[in-house]
Design an enzyme around this catalytic site. Structure first.
Site, PDB file in Angstrom:
ATOM      1  N   ASP A   9       0.880  -1.161   0.000  1.00 45.18           N
ATOM      2  CA  ASP A   9       0.000   0.000   0.000  1.00 45.18           C
ATOM      3  C   ASP A   9       0.918   1.210   0.000  1.00 45.18           C
ATOM      4  OD1 ASP A   9      -1.609   2.173   0.576  1.00 45.18           O
ATOM      5  OD2 ASP A   9      -2.786   1.149   2.105  1.00 45.18           O
TER       6      ASP A   9
ATOM      7  N   ASN B 109       3.539   2.816 -10.727  1.00 44.73           N
ATOM      8  CA  ASN B 109       2.342   2.868 -11.571  1.00 44.73           C
ATOM      9  C   ASN B 109       1.064   3.113 -10.780  1.00 44.73           C
ATOM     10  OD1 ASN B 109       0.494   2.000 -13.956  1.00 44.73           O
ATOM     11  ND2 ASN B 109       0.039   0.504 -12.341  1.00 44.73           N
TER      12      ASN B 109
ATOM     13  N   TYR C 130      -6.419  15.715  -9.796  1.00 45.00           N
ATOM     14  CA  TYR C 130      -5.546  14.753 -10.474  1.00 45.00           C
ATOM     15  C   TYR C 130      -4.428  15.474 -11.216  1.00 45.00           C
ATOM     16  CZ  TYR C 130      -4.294  10.630 -13.258  1.00 45.00           C
ATOM     17  OH  TYR C 130      -3.616   9.590 -13.853  1.00 45.00           O
TER      18      TYR C 130
ATOM     19  N   LYS D 208      -0.402  15.163 -10.582  1.00 46.41           N
ATOM     20  CA  LYS D 208       0.498  14.677 -11.630  1.00 46.41           C
ATOM     21  C   LYS D 208       1.514  15.747 -12.025  1.00 46.41           C
ATOM     22  CE  LYS D 208      -0.920  10.435 -12.233  1.00 46.41           C
ATOM     23  NZ  LYS D 208      -0.019   9.285 -11.970  1.00 46.41           N
TER      24      LYS D 208
ATOM     25  N   THR E 138      -8.696   1.591 -19.412  1.00 45.92           N
ATOM     26  CA  THR E 138      -8.553   0.874 -18.147  1.00 45.92           C
ATOM     27  C   THR E 138      -9.754   1.181 -17.267  1.00 45.92           C
ATOM     28  OG1 THR E 138      -7.391   2.706 -17.074  1.00 45.92           O
ATOM     29  CG2 THR E 138      -6.037   1.102 -18.273  1.00 45.92           C
TER      30      THR E 138
END
Length: 227
Positions: A53, A76, A141, A145, A176
């Site tokens: 984790d 990833n 997000y 990033k 995905t």
């Protein structure tokens, strides 16, 4: 880097891009630790499931102790909450940063000494076209990033004297689970995984996964557009 000689840890290897990366590494003869919060969810033949984790310091430490022969780390694992920066739930914004920025940093900090002891190697971060393009609907997000891109560049300089290369993938939406609800064109994660591994093999510091990403990078110097 010769992948058939590498020993890799792939975080978030139980699904999506991580699963494709782990599977293709196995095909190249790499020993792969397939890391996931629930290792029982890893169903790939030929890998070593690894409990990890990335937001839990004890879990990160134990993973680095178990995978003590690692020479390649692929960061990833990540999340997407959809939180906006002003109107979104601040807890979700923090969760994005904890998972997409602090998580990979914690894993890199834990594994850098391991990779160094094993003669050097590579750390590879999975980032996004949203490292460079910051629409409001993806605010949390994109911020995480963008910060992870800065992390990648700073850590590359810091780890170079220790024999560790640092590189990153930037890519738009992939087909995905994370992007399943978005009705737009998406890249094939298997094809993106192949580009990543080719980049690692040739020592490229940056892999641009698709045209969306290439366009985002070209526009970095453009002035902000008022809504």
């Amino acid at each position: 880097m010769e992948l058939h000689e590498a020993i890799a840890v792939v975080t978030g290897a139980n699904r999506g891009l991580g699963r494709h990366l782990a599977a293709q590494l196995v095909e190249r003869g790499t020993k792969v630790y397939a890391a996931a919060r629930r290792p029982e969810s890893v169903d790939l033949p030929g890998v070593v499931p690894l409990r990890l984790d990335i937001t839990d310091p004890d879990s990160v430490r134990r993973a680095a102790e178990r995978a003590a022969d690692t020479t390649l780390l692929i960061n990833n694992a990540g999340i997407y909450t959809g939180a906006r920066l002003i109107e979104g739930d601040l807890a979700e914004v923090r969760e994005e940063l904890e998972t997409n920025f602090f998580g990979p940093l914690a894993v890199t900090r834990a594994f850098a000494p391991v990779i160094e002891r094993n003669g050097g190697g590579t750390v590879f971060n999975v980032l996004s076209a949203l490292s460079w393009w910051h629409p409001a609907g993806f605010g949390a997000y994109a911020a995480a990033k963008a910060a992870a891109w800065a992390q990648t560049n700073a850590v590359r300089e810091e780890l170079a004297p220790r024999g560790i290369k640092v590189a990153a993938l930037h890519v738009g939406l992939m087909d995905t689970d994370m992007a399943a609800a978005l009705p737009v064109a998406k890249a094939d994660p298997g094809e993106i995984a192949a580009k990543v591994l080719a980049g690692i093999e040739t020592g490229r510091p940056e892999v641009l996964g698709d045209e969306v990403t290439r366009r985002a990078k070209r526009n970095l110097a453009a002035l902000p557009v008022a809504p």
